[in-house]
Design an enzyme around this catalytic site. Structure first.
Site, PDB file in Angstrom:
ATOM      1  CE  LYS A  22      -2.712   2.703   3.323  1.00 53.81           C
ATOM      2  NZ  LYS A  22      -1.662   3.729   3.534  1.00 53.81           N
ATOM      3  CG  ASN A  23       2.557   2.641   3.565  1.00 57.11           C
ATOM      4  OD1 ASN A  23       1.439   3.129   3.495  1.00 57.11           O
ATOM      5  ND2 ASN A  23       3.061   2.189   4.702  1.00 57.11           N
ATOM      6  CB  CYS A 116      -5.664   7.350   9.771  1.00 57.90           C
ATOM      7  SG  CYS A 116      -6.252   5.768   9.149  1.00 57.90           S
ATOM      8  NE  ARG A 121      -0.780  11.189   8.971  1.00 55.53           N
ATOM      9  CZ  ARG A 121      -1.046  10.021   8.394  1.00 55.53           C
ATOM     10  NH1 ARG A 121      -0.089   9.253   7.949  1.00 55.53           N
ATOM     11  NH2 ARG A 121      -2.291   9.608   8.262  1.00 55.53           N
ATOM     12  CB  ILE A 123       1.738  19.363   3.961  1.00 61.35           C
ATOM     13  CG1 ILE A 123       0.823  20.593   3.920  1.00 61.35           C
ATOM     14  CG2 ILE A 123       0.929  18.091   4.120  1.00 61.35           C
ATOM     15  CD1 ILE A 123      -0.038  20.627   2.676  1.00 61.35           C
ATOM     16  CG  ASP A 124       5.617  22.354   8.221  1.00 60.21           C
ATOM     17  OD1 ASP A 124       5.182  21.203   8.295  1.00 60.21           O
ATOM     18  OD2 ASP A 124       6.487  22.805   8.994  1.00 60.21           O
ATOM     19  CG  ASP A 305       2.320   2.478   9.145  1.00 59.84           C
ATOM     20  OD1 ASP A 305       1.768   3.359   9.818  1.00 59.84           O
ATOM     21  OD2 ASP A 305       2.466   2.562   7.913  1.00 59.84           O
ATOM     22  NE  ARG A 397      -7.301   4.913   4.532  1.00 55.95           N
ATOM     23  CZ  ARG A 397      -6.260   5.168   5.323  1.00 55.95           C
ATOM     24  NH1 ARG A 397      -6.335   4.937   6.615  1.00 55.95           N
ATOM     25  NH2 ARG A 397      -5.134   5.641   4.810  1.00 55.95           N
TER      26      ARG A 397
END
Length: 418
Positions: A22-23, A116, A121, A123-124, A305, A397
């Protein structure tokens, strides 16, 4: 939202194949926007996040087709730079389209991502890097608008080795003018996979898997055929399933090098593990041993994870274990549900103290995120009685045919869409 219904107490045995990652596949799907041709994917997992990403690609003009198990994407006719908000809100990974659409069209509009709720998290880091590459960025009413006349390579130093930021910089830089150097880059196997995929399309990238990645911009990319690597988190989840439920299982189509930190911890819990070229045999002991301290860290450290799944094993281990979650501050949402099943867990900030109990009891619980939901399924496998894991859409997911795989191994589990 769906639910899993599990009757605990059945040990696992047999063999199963691990799905595609997935990742890894999500940034690869985003990268198909760059090649203006066709991409043929093998071993692509059929999971909810993939379908959501394909919906986004379709919405911006790509043509999607499944030929049995081969996913074919034609990105020759991108029609818009605007990423549909309704899909972006479904998963945080959609932010990687920022780099690929910007790289292709030199403009992109995307909302802040959902997914999730395991912590902030920001995004800067992504946006700071893009500004250094001659990209103008505006934040308007919850949307990010990026534009440039030309993407220009630059030296970018990340304050933290963010996987998403590293991927977005790579995707932006592929079709840029000049050379981009990423210092303090993320080292995850998925970064190496993205480099290999982009290079197979004609990109010039080196250094993935190290602190420094160098991207030399090219003018055009070509069509490509590619096989997705196996999912290291799914492999680790199934290893934890055996540890929680008991039994002996052979996991096929795995990359053992990606699992070193997970294998080490599961082995320390008393499981017998034998590694082969592309498979792993795991056998659970009568009772697991506790672990003094597990600290989640960026790769090659123990992955965040896998924290929840390992916790589902340790709650019935002999002794006291301590987990330190250093990546996300809200990744203990499964703890209350494990306590509902009889676990003895105390949370102090980012530290979890687990005192092993003899056995969990089945209960009705609720998944709040992907990996925490998977952990509750594992807890149900080893519990006494029936466990119902609600909000199964979170789990869908990232896991393809979870109940079918576990059933093949002897678990008493079924999925209900009701």
């Amino acid at each position: 939202m769906g639910k899993y219904i599990i009757e605990g107490g059945y040990s696992l045995s047999g063999e199963i194949k691990v799905q595609g990652s997935k990742n890894a596949v999500l940034p690869l799907l985003a990268a198909t926007v760059l090649n203006e041709g066709k991409t043929y994917f093998h071993n692509c997992p059929k999971i909810l996040d993939v379908y959501n990403m394909l919906n986004i690609l379709t919405a911006i003009g790509c043509t999607i087709k499944w030929d049995k198990d081969v996913l074919i994407i034609d990105s020759s006719n991108i029609t818009t730079h605007i990423i549909p908000e309704k899909y972006v809100q479904m998963m945080r990974s959609s932010i990687i389209l920022l780099g690929s659409v910007l790289g292709r069209l030199k403009t992109v509009k995307i909302s802040f991502p959902g997914g999730c709720s395991i912590g902030t998290r920001p995004i800067d880091l992504h946006l700071k890097a893009l500004k250094q590459m001659n990209v103008d960025i505006k934040d308007r009413h919850g949307f990010i608008e990026c534009s440039t006349n030309e993407i220009i390579g630059n030296k970018v130093s990340l304050d933290y080795p963010s996987v998403g930021a590293t991927e977005n910089i790579m995707l932006t830089a592929v079709l840029s003018e000049g050379i981009t150097t990423i210092n303090n880059a993320a080292k995850e196997p998925e970064i190496v996979e993205l480099q290999e995929f982009l290079c197979k399309m004609g990109a010039k990238i080196e250094g993935a898997g190290t602190d420094t990645i160098i991207i030399k911009g090219v003018n055009k990319l070509n069509s490509v055929e590619y096989r997705i690597m196996p999912d290291r988190i799914v492999a680790g989840t199934y290893m934890c399933a055996v540890a929680a439920a008991g039994g002996e299982v052979l996991l096929k189509d795995v990359c053992k090098e990606h699992l070193n930190s997970t294998i080490t911890k599961i082995n320390e819990m008393g499981c017998f593990i034998k590694e082969f070229e592309d498979s792993i045999l795991i056998k659970a002991p009568e009772r697991l041993k506790s672990l003094d301290l597990i600290r989640t860290q960026p790769y090659p450290g123990f992955p965040t994870d896998m924290q929840a799944q390992l916790m589902s094993c340790l709650v019935t281990a002999d002794g006291t274990s301590i987990i330190a979650e250093t990546i996300f501050e809200s990744r203990y949402k499964h703890v209350a549900e494990l306590v509902r099943m009889g676990a003895d867990i105390i949370i102090d900030g980012r530290i979890a103290v687990l005192k092993g109990v003899n056995r969990l009891n089945g209960a009705e619980v609720f998944a709040e995120d992907l990996r925490g939901g998977a952990a509750l399924v594992l807890a149900g496998l080893g519990a006494e009685g029936k466990t119902i894991v609600n909000n199964a859409s979170h789990i869908l997911r990232g896991y393809e045919n979870l109940e079918k795989d576990l059933s093949l191994l002897g678990a008493n589990i079924k999925y209900s869409s009701d």
